[in-house]
Motif scaffolding. Structure first.
Motif, PDB file in Angstrom:
ATOM      1  N   ILE A  18       0.838  -1.199   0.000  1.00  0.00           N
ATOM      2  CA  ILE A  18       0.000   0.000   0.000  1.00  0.00           C
ATOM      3  C   ILE A  18       0.875   1.253   0.000  1.00  0.00           C
ATOM      4  CG2 ILE A  18      -1.698   1.333   1.312  1.00  0.00           C
ATOM      5  CD1 ILE A  18      -2.848  -1.404   2.270  1.00  0.00           C
ATOM      6  N   ALA A  19       1.941   1.229   0.780  1.00  0.00           N
ATOM      7  CA  ALA A  19       2.856   2.375   0.829  1.00  0.00           C
ATOM      8  C   ALA A  19       3.490   2.624  -0.537  1.00  0.00           C
ATOM      9  CB  ALA A  19       3.925   2.148   1.891  1.00  0.00           C
ATOM     10  N   SER A  20       3.748   1.565  -1.304  1.00  0.00           N
ATOM     11  CA  SER A  20       4.340   1.746  -2.633  1.00  0.00           C
ATOM     12  C   SER A  20       3.381   2.504  -3.555  1.00  0.00           C
ATOM     13  CB  SER A  20       4.755   0.405  -3.242  1.00  0.00           C
ATOM     14  OG  SER A  20       3.648  -0.362  -3.618  1.00  0.00           O
ATOM     15  N   ILE A  21       2.085   2.274  -3.386  1.00  0.00           N
ATOM     16  CA  ILE A  21       1.070   3.024  -4.144  1.00  0.00           C
ATOM     17  C   ILE A  21       1.041   4.476  -3.641  1.00  0.00           C
ATOM     18  CG2 ILE A  21      -1.416   3.294  -4.581  1.00  0.00           C
ATOM     19  CD1 ILE A  21      -0.377   0.901  -6.089  1.00  0.00           C
ATOM     20  N   GLU A  22       1.067   4.628  -2.338  1.00  0.00           N
ATOM     21  CA  GLU A  22       0.966   5.950  -1.711  1.00  0.00           C
ATOM     22  C   GLU A  22       2.122   6.871  -2.125  1.00  0.00           C
ATOM     23  OE1 GLU A  22      -0.840   7.125   2.564  1.00  0.00           O
ATOM     24  OE2 GLU A  22       0.716   5.587   2.550  1.00  0.00           O
ATOM     25  N   ARG A  23       3.277   6.306  -2.353  1.00  0.00           N
ATOM     26  CA  ARG A  23       4.462   7.086  -2.740  1.00  0.00           C
ATOM     27  C   ARG A  23       4.454   7.513  -4.207  1.00  0.00           C
ATOM     28  NH1 ARG A  23       7.014   3.025   0.325  1.00  0.00           N
ATOM     29  NH2 ARG A  23       7.611   1.964  -1.598  1.00  0.00           N
ATOM     30  N   MET A  24       3.544   6.996  -4.993  1.00  0.00           N
ATOM     31  CA  MET A  24       3.517   7.259  -6.435  1.00  0.00           C
ATOM     32  C   MET A  24       2.798   8.576  -6.745  1.00  0.00           C
ATOM     33  SD  MET A  24       2.735   3.433  -7.784  1.00  0.00           S
ATOM     34  CE  MET A  24       2.935   3.862  -9.499  1.00  0.00           C
ATOM     35  N   THR A  25       3.358   9.663  -6.313  1.00  0.00           N
ATOM     36  CA  THR A  25       2.690  10.951  -6.476  1.00  0.00           C
ATOM     37  C   THR A  25       2.607  11.417  -7.922  1.00  0.00           C
ATOM     38  OG1 THR A  25       4.759  12.088  -5.999  1.00  0.00           O
ATOM     39  CG2 THR A  25       3.267  11.695  -4.133  1.00  0.00           C
ATOM     40  N   ASP A  26       3.393  10.813  -8.817  1.00  0.00           N
ATOM     41  CA  ASP A  26       3.345  11.195 -10.226  1.00  0.00           C
ATOM     42  C   ASP A  26       2.544  10.205 -11.069  1.00  0.00           C
ATOM     43  OD1 ASP A  26       5.149   9.124  -9.978  1.00  0.00           O
ATOM     44  OD2 ASP A  26       6.546   9.915 -11.461  1.00  0.00           O
ATOM     45  N   ALA A  27       1.774   9.334 -10.417  1.00  0.00           N
ATOM     46  CA  ALA A  27       0.948   8.353 -11.124  1.00  0.00           C
ATOM     47  C   ALA A  27      -0.509   8.513 -10.689  1.00  0.00           C
ATOM     48  CB  ALA A  27       1.435   6.943 -10.832  1.00  0.00           C
ATOM     49  N   THR A  28      -1.389   7.932 -11.476  1.00  0.00           N
ATOM     50  CA  THR A  28      -2.818   7.984 -11.196  1.00  0.00           C
ATOM     51  C   THR A  28      -3.343   6.563 -11.060  1.00  0.00           C
ATOM     52  OG1 THR A  28      -2.979   9.996 -12.527  1.00  0.00           O
ATOM     53  CG2 THR A  28      -5.027   8.852 -12.045  1.00  0.00           C
ATOM     54  N   PHE A  29      -4.150   6.341 -10.049  1.00  0.00           N
ATOM     55  CA  PHE A  29      -4.794   5.060  -9.808  1.00  0.00           C
ATOM     56  C   PHE A  29      -6.165   5.123 -10.479  1.00  0.00           C
ATOM     57  CE2 PHE A  29      -7.337   2.271  -6.973  1.00  0.00           C
ATOM     58  CZ  PHE A  29      -6.553   1.139  -6.959  1.00  0.00           C
ATOM     59  N   ILE A  30      -6.448   4.188 -11.366  1.00  0.00           N
ATOM     60  CA  ILE A  30      -7.727   4.185 -12.083  1.00  0.00           C
ATOM     61  C   ILE A  30      -8.611   3.087 -11.490  1.00  0.00           C
ATOM     62  CG2 ILE A  30      -8.864   4.009 -14.329  1.00  0.00           C
ATOM     63  CD1 ILE A  30      -6.819   6.301 -14.179  1.00  0.00           C
ATOM     64  N   ARG A  31      -9.743   3.529 -10.954  1.00  0.00           N
ATOM     65  CA  ARG A  31     -10.691   2.585 -10.343  1.00  0.00           C
ATOM     66  C   ARG A  31     -12.067   2.883 -10.908  1.00  0.00           C
ATOM     67  NH1 ARG A  31     -13.795   3.150  -5.494  1.00  0.00           N
ATOM     68  NH2 ARG A  31     -12.615   5.002  -4.989  1.00  0.00           N
ATOM     69  N   ASN A  32     -12.683   1.870 -11.489  1.00  0.00           N
ATOM     70  CA  ASN A  32     -14.009   2.002 -12.072  1.00  0.00           C
ATOM     71  C   ASN A  32     -14.049   3.140 -13.095  1.00  0.00           C
ATOM     72  OD1 ASN A  32     -16.676   1.211 -12.405  1.00  0.00           O
ATOM     73  ND2 ASN A  32     -17.435   2.487 -10.750  1.00  0.00           N
ATOM     74  N   GLY A  33     -12.941   3.280 -13.850  1.00  0.00           N
ATOM     75  CA  GLY A  33     -12.862   4.287 -14.893  1.00  0.00           C
ATOM     76  C   GLY A  33     -12.547   5.694 -14.417  1.00  0.00           C
ATOM     77  N   ARG A  34     -12.387   5.883 -13.118  1.00  0.00           N
ATOM     78  CA  ARG A  34     -12.123   7.214 -12.568  1.00  0.00           C
ATOM     79  C   ARG A  34     -10.705   7.310 -12.031  1.00  0.00           C
ATOM     80  NH1 ARG A  34     -17.457   8.472  -8.977  1.00  0.00           N
ATOM     81  NH2 ARG A  34     -18.289   9.934 -10.499  1.00  0.00           N
ATOM     82  N   PRO A  35     -10.069   8.465 -12.226  1.00  0.00           N
ATOM     83  CA  PRO A  35      -8.697   8.651 -11.725  1.00  0.00           C
ATOM     84  C   PRO A  35      -8.681   9.099 -10.261  1.00  0.00           C
ATOM     85  CG  PRO A  35      -9.363  10.560 -13.007  1.00  0.00           C
ATOM     86  CD  PRO A  35     -10.507   9.573 -13.067  1.00  0.00           C
ATOM     87  N   TYR A  36      -7.707   8.594  -9.527  1.00  0.00           N
ATOM     88  CA  TYR A  36      -7.505   8.966  -8.125  1.00  0.00           C
ATOM     89  C   TYR A  36      -6.023   9.190  -7.887  1.00  0.00           C
ATOM     90  CZ  TYR A  36     -12.239   7.264  -7.456  1.00  0.00           C
ATOM     91  OH  TYR A  36     -13.598   7.072  -7.555  1.00  0.00           O
ATOM     92  N   GLY A  37      -5.720  10.093  -6.981  1.00  0.00           N
ATOM     93  CA  GLY A  37      -4.341  10.331  -6.596  1.00  0.00           C
ATOM     94  C   GLY A  37      -3.822   9.225  -5.694  1.00  0.00           C
ATOM     95  N   ALA A  38      -2.535   9.289  -5.426  1.00  0.00           N
ATOM     96  CA  ALA A  38      -1.861   8.251  -4.650  1.00  0.00           C
ATOM     97  C   ALA A  38      -2.425   8.111  -3.235  1.00  0.00           C
ATOM     98  CB  ALA A  38      -0.366   8.548  -4.591  1.00  0.00           C
TER      99      ALA A  38
END
Length: 110
Positions: A18-38
């Motif tokens: 989870i922390a590896s996702i949290e540190r990705m401030t220059d990436a976007t998490f796509i869930r159900n077609g919507r973008p979310y920050g780290a």
């Protein structure tokens, strides 16, 4: 099984994922077609993990049952990097887990 019943090493690995996702401030998490920050993505994964904790017995279970897809539509979670590349969240986390386990083995070796 509750999260408190997880072997400490597995819980530590899940938190590291989870922390590896949290540190990705220059990436976007796509869930159900919507973008979310780290930060939002990490919080979502923690909440979903706690909600499904009885099913999670390992870091591998976490990836498969929590961090891979939107349950209702079986829509895969994705990570979009700043250069436009995308990958499945599960693929990214499996690579992270493999690297984490290699590091742990190196620390355990004489």
């Amino acid at each position: 099984m509750r999260a408190a019943d997880l072997p400490p090493a597995e819980e530590k690995q899940i938190e590291a994922l989870i922390a590896s996702i949290e540190r990705m401030t220059d990436a976007t998490f796509i869930r159900n077609g919507r973008p979310y920050g780290a930060a939002a993505a990490a919080e979502f994964l923690r909440r979903k993990w706690r909600h499904r904790e009885a099913e999670i017995r390992s870091a591998d279970d976490f990836i498969e049952k929590v961090a891979s897809f939107f349950l209702h539509e079986r829509s895969a979670y994705r990570i979009r990097f700043s250069d436009g590349r995308e990958t499945a969240c599960s693929t990214f986390l499996r690579t992270e887990l493999s690297n984490l386990r290699k590091k742990e083995q190196q620390l355990d070796s004489p």
